[in-house]
Structures are given as structure tokens and as C-alpha cells.
Design a protein around this motif. Structure first.
Motif, PDB file in Angstrom:
ATOM      1  N   ALA A 164       0.702  -1.164  -0.046  1.00 50.21           N
ATOM      2  CA  ALA A 164       0.107   0.044   0.002  1.00 50.21           C
ATOM      3  C   ALA A 164       0.824   1.465   0.056  1.00 50.21           C
ATOM      4  O   ALA A 164       0.538   2.153  -0.741  1.00 50.21           O
ATOM      5  CB  ALA A 164      -0.952   0.157   1.326  1.00 50.21           C
ATOM      6  N   VAL A 165       1.749   1.237   0.974  1.00 46.91           N
ATOM      7  CA  VAL A 165       2.702   2.271   0.890  1.00 46.91           C
ATOM      8  C   VAL A 165       3.601   2.708  -0.708  1.00 46.91           C
ATOM      9  O   VAL A 165       3.587   3.796  -0.980  1.00 46.91           O
ATOM     10  CB  VAL A 165       3.852   2.194   1.760  1.00 46.91           C
ATOM     11  N   MET A 166       4.054   1.636  -1.075  1.00 45.03           N
ATOM     12  CA  MET A 166       4.688   1.605  -2.305  1.00 45.03           C
ATOM     13  C   MET A 166       3.857   1.904  -3.524  1.00 45.03           C
ATOM     14  O   MET A 166       4.215   2.704  -4.344  1.00 45.03           O
ATOM     15  CB  MET A 166       5.344   0.343  -2.537  1.00 45.03           C
ATOM     16  N   CYS A 167       2.539   1.685  -3.561  1.00 45.62           N
ATOM     17  CA  CYS A 167       1.467   1.882  -4.395  1.00 45.62           C
ATOM     18  C   CYS A 167       1.387   3.518  -4.493  1.00 45.62           C
ATOM     19  O   CYS A 167       1.343   4.407  -5.474  1.00 45.62           O
ATOM     20  CB  CYS A 167       0.297   1.296  -4.243  1.00 45.62           C
ATOM     21  N   PHE A 168       1.281   3.986  -3.175  1.00 44.13           N
ATOM     22  CA  PHE A 168       0.826   5.364  -2.965  1.00 44.13           C
ATOM     23  C   PHE A 168       2.370   6.101  -3.478  1.00 44.13           C
ATOM     24  O   PHE A 168       2.005   7.323  -4.235  1.00 44.13           O
ATOM     25  CB  PHE A 168       0.851   5.723  -1.275  1.00 44.13           C
ATOM     26  N   ALA A 169       3.352   5.696  -3.018  1.00 43.60           N
ATOM     27  CA  ALA A 169       4.564   6.290  -3.475  1.00 43.60           C
ATOM     28  C   ALA A 169       4.695   6.482  -5.142  1.00 43.60           C
ATOM     29  O   ALA A 169       4.962   7.344  -5.658  1.00 43.60           O
ATOM     30  CB  ALA A 169       5.824   5.647  -2.875  1.00 43.60           C
ATOM     31  N   ALA A 170       4.393   5.433  -5.615  1.00 38.01           N
ATOM     32  CA  ALA A 170       4.442   5.276  -7.164  1.00 38.01           C
ATOM     33  C   ALA A 170       3.600   6.060  -8.020  1.00 38.01           C
ATOM     34  O   ALA A 170       3.882   6.866  -8.908  1.00 38.01           O
ATOM     35  CB  ALA A 170       4.224   3.794  -7.509  1.00 38.01           C
ATOM     36  N   MET A 171       2.309   6.234  -7.176  1.00 41.51           N
ATOM     37  CA  MET A 171       1.401   7.235  -7.846  1.00 41.51           C
ATOM     38  C   MET A 171       1.816   8.669  -7.755  1.00 41.51           C
ATOM     39  O   MET A 171       1.718   9.472  -8.616  1.00 41.51           O
ATOM     40  CB  MET A 171      -0.008   7.044  -7.267  1.00 41.51           C
ATOM     41  N   ASN A 172       2.294   9.014  -6.235  1.00 41.50           N
ATOM     42  CA  ASN A 172       2.672  10.429  -6.224  1.00 41.50           C
ATOM     43  C   ASN A 172       3.967  10.672  -6.983  1.00 41.50           C
ATOM     44  O   ASN A 172       4.311  12.021  -7.133  1.00 41.50           O
ATOM     45  CB  ASN A 172       2.603  10.390  -4.721  1.00 41.50           C
TER      46      ASN A 172
END
Length: 254
Positions: A164-172
Motif C-alpha cells: 500500500a505504501v509503495m503503491c501510494f509512492a508510485a502514484m505520487n
């Protein structure tokens, strides 16, 4: 003797190679290197389409058919690259070197990528696939490091938080393929020993690209062999072809 020692090592650590022994032998025809070259061809077709054909679609039925065909063939690349990344994670001699190569060529590729995508020398809101692959590698490496350190249920919960953290980072961070890549890498890692189970989950992660199923299907042709690799040439292909296409866009004014 060395071959025997390597075989014993693989038997003790079944995570070392994707489980292929239960797949029909007649379809296991491609090495990792051959799948990589198929991915390169697909990627080149896709990028030619986006850089040179898309801007010239003016209602011509013939050009539209070519573009549609290129769209289909171009969807093969990403699933193959993701599969090879996860397989490479388990087989590489140095994960740190693997990560540094991805990050280094991400930096090298950024200007060519920006020229290719926007005809600008620098566009910080969209970053190239090398950074995406590096993020996926960090994700599965982090999860794998925790695997033997905490109870299994807690490990699964922790892996979901990391994803979840890495998905958020990838999008931002504007990474190419964003959270879709993180999810696919996660599923391919989790189901590494029952790989075929990862395909429906991975496909659902990018369901808006239905022809990507062709790429996922091609991963089933992997024969478990590395094949003859040309590391520097392989890495250089990405920024080199992007630079050529980007310069062509500038020259043609598209």
C-alpha cells in the motif's frame, strides 16, 4: 560437482526459480533472454506507435488499423518485464547491483523518456519504467526480508502495508504504470512457486489493458534457463531507442 552443489542449493531454497515443472513441456520453449528480446520488440512497436503514429492519426482508416495492431502487440512487453524482474530477483548474484543498475539507467533514461513522451527535455511529473522496476524490486525485497523474521500471518499483513505504501509512492512520484506495477510484482512474488495463480490477479491489476493477457500468457513459455545475456546492451537499449524517437519527434515537430 559444481552443478550438483547448485542443484542442491536450489532444492533447499525452492524460491530460487519460478515453478515450471508442472507446465506442459512443449510450451516451455523460451529462455529468459529470449523472452526479454520479445519484450524489447513489443516495447519498440508500442513506442513507435505512441511517438510517431498517434500524432498523425487524422481519420485515415489504414493508419488507424496499423496503430490498433501496434497497440495490441505493444501490450506484450510490460508483463514480460515484470516477470523477468521477479525471476531476476531470485536468481541475481547481487540484489544491490541489480537495484543500482535499475536506478542508474533510470537516471540515464529520464531525459530521453521525457523527449519521447512530451517533446520536452525535462518533465518531472512522469518518470520512466526503470524507476518503476526499481520500486517493484524494493517492494518485494522488503517483503522477502521479513519473511523469516516474523510469524506468517503477521508477515502477510506487513506485506499488504508495504504494498500500500509503495503503491501510494508510485502514484505520487509519477512512475510509469504507477501502482499497477507494484501490485503485479507483489502477486508474481507471492505466487512465485504457483506462478499460474498470479496471472488472474496480475491481469486484474491492469484490466484496462486487456491485450496484456498476451504477455502474461507468454510468461508460461519460460523454460527456466537464463539464456545468453548482454547486460550492458540490454540496459542501453531502453534509453537509446527513447532518445532516437524523442529526437525524431523534435525534428518532425510532433
Amino acid at each position: 560437482r559444481r552443478t550438483g552443489m547448485m542443484q542442491n542449493k536450489l532444492e533447499k531454497n525452492p524460491q530460487k526459480s519460478v515453478q515450471i515443472k508442472n507446465w506442459p513441456e512443449k510450451i516451455r520453449i523460451f529462455s529468459g533472454a529470449q523472452l526479454k528480446y520479445l519484450a524489447f520488440i513489443s516495447m519498440l512497436i508500442d513506442h513507435v506507435n505512441k511517438a510517431l503514429i498517434y500524432p498523425n492519426l487524422d481519420g485515415s482508416a489504414g493508419l488507424q488499423i496499423i496503430s490498433d495492431l501496434f497497440d495490441i502487440l505493444g501490450r506484450i512487453a510490460f508483463p514480460l518485464f515484470m516477470f523477468l524482474l521477479v525471476e531476476g530477483y531470485f536468481k541475481t548474484r547481487s540484489r544491490w547491483k541489480y537495484l543500482l543498475y535499475l536506478l542508474g539507467f533510470g537516471v540515464i533514461s529520464e531525459v530521453p523518456f521525457d523527449l519521447f513522451t512530451t517533446s520536452q527535455v525535462f518533465e518531472p511529473n512522469w518518470n520512466n519504467i526503470m524507476f518503476t522496476l526499481a520500486a517493484v524490486l524494493i517492494t518485494i525485497w522488503s517483503i522477502d526480508t521479513l519473511r523469516e523474521k516474523i510469524p506468517k500471518l503477521l508477515w502477510y499483513l506487513a506485506s499488504v502495508v508495504i504494498v500500500a505504501v509503495m503503491c501510494f509512492a508510485a502514484m505520487n512520484l509519477g512512475l510509469d504504470y504507477e501502482h499497477h506495477a507494484i501490485l503485479i510484482g507483489y502477486f508474481m512474488y507471492i505466487f512465485h512457486q504457483r506462478y499460474i495463480l498470479s496471472i488472474p490477479f496480475s491481469f486484474l491489476s491492469m484490466y484496462k489493458e486487456p491485450w496484456a493477457l498476451l504477455g502474461f500468457a507468454l510468461t508460461l513459455t519460460y523454460n527456466g534457463k537464463r539464456g545468453r545475456q548482454y547486460k550492458i546492451i540490454n540496459y542501453c537499449f531502453y534509453p537509446a531507442h527513447l532518445l532516437i524517437l524523442g529526437l525524431l519527434r523534435l525534428y518532425l515537430g510532433i
